[in-house]
Enzyme design. Structure first.
Site, mmCIF file in Angstrom:
data_model
loop_
_atom_site.group_PDB
_atom_site.id
_atom_site.type_symbol
_atom_site.label_atom_id
_atom_site.label_comp_id
_atom_site.label_asym_id
_atom_site.label_seq_id
_atom_site.Cartn_x
_atom_site.Cartn_y
_atom_site.Cartn_z
ATOM 1 N N CYS A 1 25.410 -16.223 -12.870
ATOM 2 C CA CYS A 1 26.181 -15.141 -13.590
ATOM 3 C C CYS A 1 26.568 -14.078 -12.751
ATOM 4 C CB CYS A 1 25.453 -14.877 -14.945
ATOM 5 S SG CYS A 1 26.584 -13.742 -16.114
ATOM 6 N N ASP B 1 26.244 -11.149 -13.813
ATOM 7 C CA ASP B 1 25.558 -10.005 -14.421
ATOM 8 C C ASP B 1 24.808 -9.320 -13.268
ATOM 9 O OD1 ASP B 1 23.349 -8.561 -15.476
ATOM 10 O OD2 ASP B 1 24.066 -9.416 -17.496
ATOM 11 N N ARG C 1 22.420 -7.719 -13.123
ATOM 12 C CA ARG C 1 20.928 -7.474 -13.042
ATOM 13 C C ARG C 1 20.537 -8.748 -12.465
ATOM 14 N NH1 ARG C 1 20.835 -6.684 -19.425
ATOM 15 N NH2 ARG C 1 22.375 -8.328 -19.096
ATOM 16 N N HIS D 1 20.869 -16.764 -17.399
ATOM 17 C CA HIS D 1 19.754 -15.755 -17.633
ATOM 18 C C HIS D 1 19.824 -15.414 -19.270
ATOM 19 C CE1 HIS D 1 22.548 -12.235 -18.133
ATOM 20 N NE2 HIS D 1 23.398 -12.973 -17.499
ATOM 21 N N CYS E 1 22.518 -12.767 -21.790
ATOM 22 C CA CYS E 1 23.650 -13.042 -21.113
ATOM 23 C C CYS E 1 24.927 -12.652 -21.978
ATOM 24 C CB CYS E 1 23.822 -14.325 -20.589
ATOM 25 S SG CYS E 1 25.477 -14.705 -19.711
HETATM 26 CO CO CO Z 1 25.402 -13.499 -17.861
#
Ligand code: CO
Length: 208
Positions: A41, A43, A45, A97, A100
């Site tokens: 992803c 993302d 993090r 994750h 998400c």
């Molecule tokens: Co995500």
């Protein structure tokens, strides 16, 4: 994090690398031979290289919203093609994750414009696993399980490609489904049994 800081950090990083090995960047420039294709992803993090401990040259990376593998996505299909046929990676990892945002958005009744067709693919995952997901009462647990099912389905989408089927047959390329728990930093292997998955989908998706 501001932009000048990034360039300052980069200067220090270059100096540190050269101190340890004066040929570090010259050697990197010679080429890459990563053994892993990581699909994860976007993302901020879920920083693939950092939590895996992968150094430059060790992992070929593709990231998008909710770690999706769509057969109509020219970018993802090109990445898989290049990683499997040219780089000859040994492993393909799809890493989702918990928490998400893409998966969460696919659980809500909201018109999100251009994101609709992208999130629609995640809604399809829910439809496939609706029985089990609807049976989970705790919303947090349901969200987590949905993330895991999404990883499973994207791994299956990887296996639907001819490139992967050929490499799986000829040189034992393996596909892995992982989830990063961002609350603990822990990486979880979903231990997907691919021989079993293959048996289930071969009748329909076999290309070779
Ligand atoms: Co995500």
């Amino acid at each position: 994090m501001n932009i000048p800081e990034i360039f300052e950090h980069n200067k220090r990083w270059v100096a540190e690398k050269l101190k340890l090995d004066p040929n570090y960047f010259k050697n990197l420039a010679l080429g890459q031979r990563p053994e892993i294709l990581y699909i994860g992803c976007s993302d901020s993090r879920v920083t693939a290289e950092e939590f895996m401990g992968a150094k430059p040259g060790e992992a070929f990376i593709h990231r998008n919203i909710a770690n999706m593998v769509s057969s109509l996505d020219l970018s993802a299909m090109s990445v898989i093609n290049y990683a499997v046929n040219v780089l000859e990676v040994k492993h393909i990892v799809v890493c989702g994750h918990y928490q998400c945002g893409g998966v969460k958005a696919a659980m809500e009744s909201k018109d999100l414009g251009i994101l609709n067709p992208w999130l629609r693919n995640i809604r399809d995952v829910y439809r496939i696993h609706k029985k089990e997901l609807n049976a989970i009462e705790d919303p947090e647990q349901k969200f987590k399980r949905f993330v895991e099912f999404n990883v499973l389905e994207q791994c299956i989408n990887v296996i639907k490609t001819a490139d992967v089927q050929i490499a799986y047959r000829d040189r034992g390329l393996t596909v892995h489904g992982w989830v990063l728990d961002i609350e603990t930093g822990r990486l979880i292997d979903l231990n997907i049994d691919f021989n079993d998955v293959l048996k289930g989908i071969r009748e329909i998706y076999r290309l070779i």
